[in-house]
Design a protein around this motif. Structure first.
Motif, short mmCIF file in Angstrom:
data_model
loop_
_atom_site.label_atom_id
_atom_site.label_comp_id
_atom_site.label_asym_id
_atom_site.label_seq_id
_atom_site.Cartn_x
_atom_site.Cartn_y
_atom_site.Cartn_z
N VAL A 245 -6.77 5.78 -2.21
CA VAL A 245 -5.58 5.04 -2.67
C VAL A 245 -5.93 3.69 -3.31
CG1 VAL A 245 -4.97 3.90 -0.46
CG2 VAL A 245 -3.18 4.55 -2.06
N HIS B 104 1.96 2.16 15.27
CA HIS B 104 1.34 1.68 14.03
C HIS B 104 -0.10 1.27 14.32
CE1 HIS B 104 0.69 -0.31 10.23
NE2 HIS B 104 1.90 0.02 9.82
N PHE C 276 -2.00 -0.75 12.73
CA PHE C 276 -2.32 -2.15 12.40
C PHE C 276 -1.35 -3.16 13.02
CE2 PHE C 276 -3.94 -0.24 8.21
CZ PHE C 276 -5.23 -0.11 8.72
N ALA D 208 -4.07 5.55 8.93
CA ALA D 208 -3.03 4.54 8.72
C ALA D 208 -1.86 5.05 7.89
CB ALA D 208 -3.64 3.31 8.03
N GLY D 209 -2.18 5.80 6.83
CA GLY D 209 -1.15 6.17 5.86
C GLY D 209 -0.09 7.11 6.41
N VAL E 226 -1.24 -3.28 -0.60
CA VAL E 226 -0.21 -2.95 0.39
C VAL E 226 0.72 -4.15 0.54
CG1 VAL E 226 0.20 -2.21 2.78
CG2 VAL E 226 -1.88 -1.48 1.60
N LEU F 268 -7.69 5.49 5.80
CA LEU F 268 -6.43 5.86 5.13
C LEU F 268 -5.75 7.01 5.85
CD1 LEU F 268 -4.40 5.73 2.78
CD2 LEU F 268 -5.91 7.23 1.49
C1 EMZ Z 1 -1.42 2.25 3.87
C2 EMZ Z 1 -0.04 2.77 3.62
C3 EMZ Z 1 -0.03 4.06 2.86
C4 EMZ Z 1 -1.40 1.10 4.85
C5 EMZ Z 1 -0.61 5.10 0.90
O1 EMZ Z 1 -0.65 3.94 1.65
O2 EMZ Z 1 0.65 3.01 4.81
C6 EMZ Z 1 0.78 1.87 5.63
O3 EMZ Z 1 1.53 2.22 6.75
C7 EMZ Z 1 -0.58 1.41 6.05
O4 EMZ Z 1 -0.44 0.27 6.90
O5 EMZ Z 1 -2.69 0.75 5.23
O6 EMZ Z 1 -2.24 3.25 4.37
#
Ligand code: EMZ
Length: 386
Positions: free
Chosen positions: A74, A156, A158, A220-221, A59, A217
């Motif tokens: 991923v 977000h 994170f 977050a994604g 990332v 994922l």
């Molecule tokens: C990750 C990314 C997507 C990452 C496919 O990857 O998106 C970002 O916004 C996240 O912080 O961790 O998931």
């Protein structure tokens, strides 16, 4: 510049060199900008690997300091990737079911009715964050009330409001996921955690760590990415009322509009790969263990692929964009995201005559020497009912 204008900061580098170099986390990153190069690198997973030993390294900006969990699938390569994908595709394609779409449509309908009562609507937190969270309860198949917790995390998972990556915040998500997995072990249900714990990959049960990685994922994604597309779409329709009208007249156009909005806004700027050997990209030497990134945002404006790439043409037909990635890693959540945006467009065109922008604060992502507008920290609007 208009609120709905999202300039292409890669144009010069893409047309002259094909690559833009930046530094992230002390590492050099060569961003691959042209569509044909990007596709070639994405296919060549043996040279450009996603399965790095360090979670978070692919990332950009790197998440290696803030999470220890490997996001699955991923952060894996074939053949491991294919086995997970085969299992997960079934679950993540549920948004194609009519019943799923009906519930989603009702959610959007209710949320729109709620914000239509407001004189001043802050789209990011009053609408986009809520819609993303409510819709995610469907994808995970958990009670609607769970969304309240996720909304409290902000846009977000994170990043703290100061927009920097935040280890403590990342831990909040991991603690949450760990509790959900504990619960699913104790009392299995029809939720994603229970289903994954019961499932098999390559003839064996998934480990707890793998279930956690898939869940990480999933949260977050599709978070800031979906929130940005939703918010940016409001800005776009506010400044292009004729397109809101067009969607009202021909709701079937919404499916094409989704693709065009995802192309133009390119919610995830890029994603890295780690080179497994010494090689070259656009005549730039890449050492073994060096990072490149596949820049979806730059390829989506490639003038050799798209006519008038900086224009939004809601009914664009030839649209081989890479806003959801490309190749075997293409976005797992894309089916869900497409339905969320499509139904939002049709419902919005159904209920809203026009959108008036009151004020806004843009959100720009830093990429070495350049920066890219990705969305808004705040977008205040007034909705006029149809
Ligand atoms: C990750 C990314 C997507 C990452 C496919 O990857 O998106 C970002 O916004 C996240 O912080 O961790 O998931």
């Amino acid at each position: 510049m208009k609120a709905s204008e999202f300039p292409d900061p890669f144009k010069t580098a893409r047309t002259t060199d094909g690559v833009l170099q930046m530094t992230d986390h002390g590492e050099s990153v060569h961003m691959v900008l042209r569509m044909d190069d990007l596709r070639a690198c994405a296919k060549n997973w043996e040279t450009f690997s996603s399965g790095t030993a360090i979670p978070g390294r692919i990332v950009v900006p790197s998440e290696e300091d803030i999470r220890e969990v490997r996001q699955i699938p991923v952060e894996t390569d074939p053949p491991v990737h294919a086995a997970f994908r085969k299992l997960l595709d079934v679950w993540f394609k549920r948004p194609l079911d009519k019943a799923y779409q009906e519930v989603l449509e009702k959610m959007i309908d209710e949320l729109l009715d709620e914000v239509l009562q407001m004189d001043r609507l802050e789209v990011v937190s009053d609408f986009a964050l809520k819609l993303q969270s409510h819709a995610l309860t469907l994808l995970l198949n958990v009670p609607c009330e769970e969304a309240t917790t996720w909304i409290s995390w902000g846009t977000h998972v994170f990043r703290s409001e100061a927009t920097s990556l935040d280890k403590d915040k990342s831990a909040v998500l991991d603690d949450y996921i760990a509790r959900q997995i504990d619960q699913a072990i104790k009392t299995p249900g029809k939720d994603i955690y229970s289903q994954l714990l019961a499932a098999e990959v390559d003839g064996r049960k998934l480990t707890r760590e793998e279930v956690h990685g898939i869940s990480n994922l999933t949260f977050a994604g599709g978070r800031d990415t979906v929130i940005n597309v939703i918010t940016n779409t409001f800005a776009y329709l506010a400044e292009n009322p004729q397109h809101l009208e067009q969607l009202h007249q021909s709701p079937r156009m919404a499916a094409l509009a989704v693709e065009e909005l995802v192309r133009y806004f390119a919610p995830l700027t890029h994603l890295g790969r780690i080179s497994t050997k010494q090689t070259t990209v656009c005549e730039h030497a890449i050492q073994q263990d060096q990072k490149i990134s596949l820049c979806w945002a730059a390829a989506n404006r490639d003038e050799s692929v798209f006519d008038h790439p900086d224009e939004v043409q809601l009914d664009r037909r030839q649209n081989p964009h890479v806003g959801f990635g490309f190749g075997h890693h293409k976005c797992l959540g894309a089916t869900h995201a497409r339905q969320v945006i499509r139904l939002m467009l049709t419902q919005l065109a159904n209920k809203v005559k026009s959108i008036e922008i009151l004020d806004y604060q843009e959100n720009h992502e830093g990429l070495g020497d350049i920066s890219r507008k990705v969305g808004f920290d705040e977008l205040n609007v007034r909705l006029i009912r149809r």
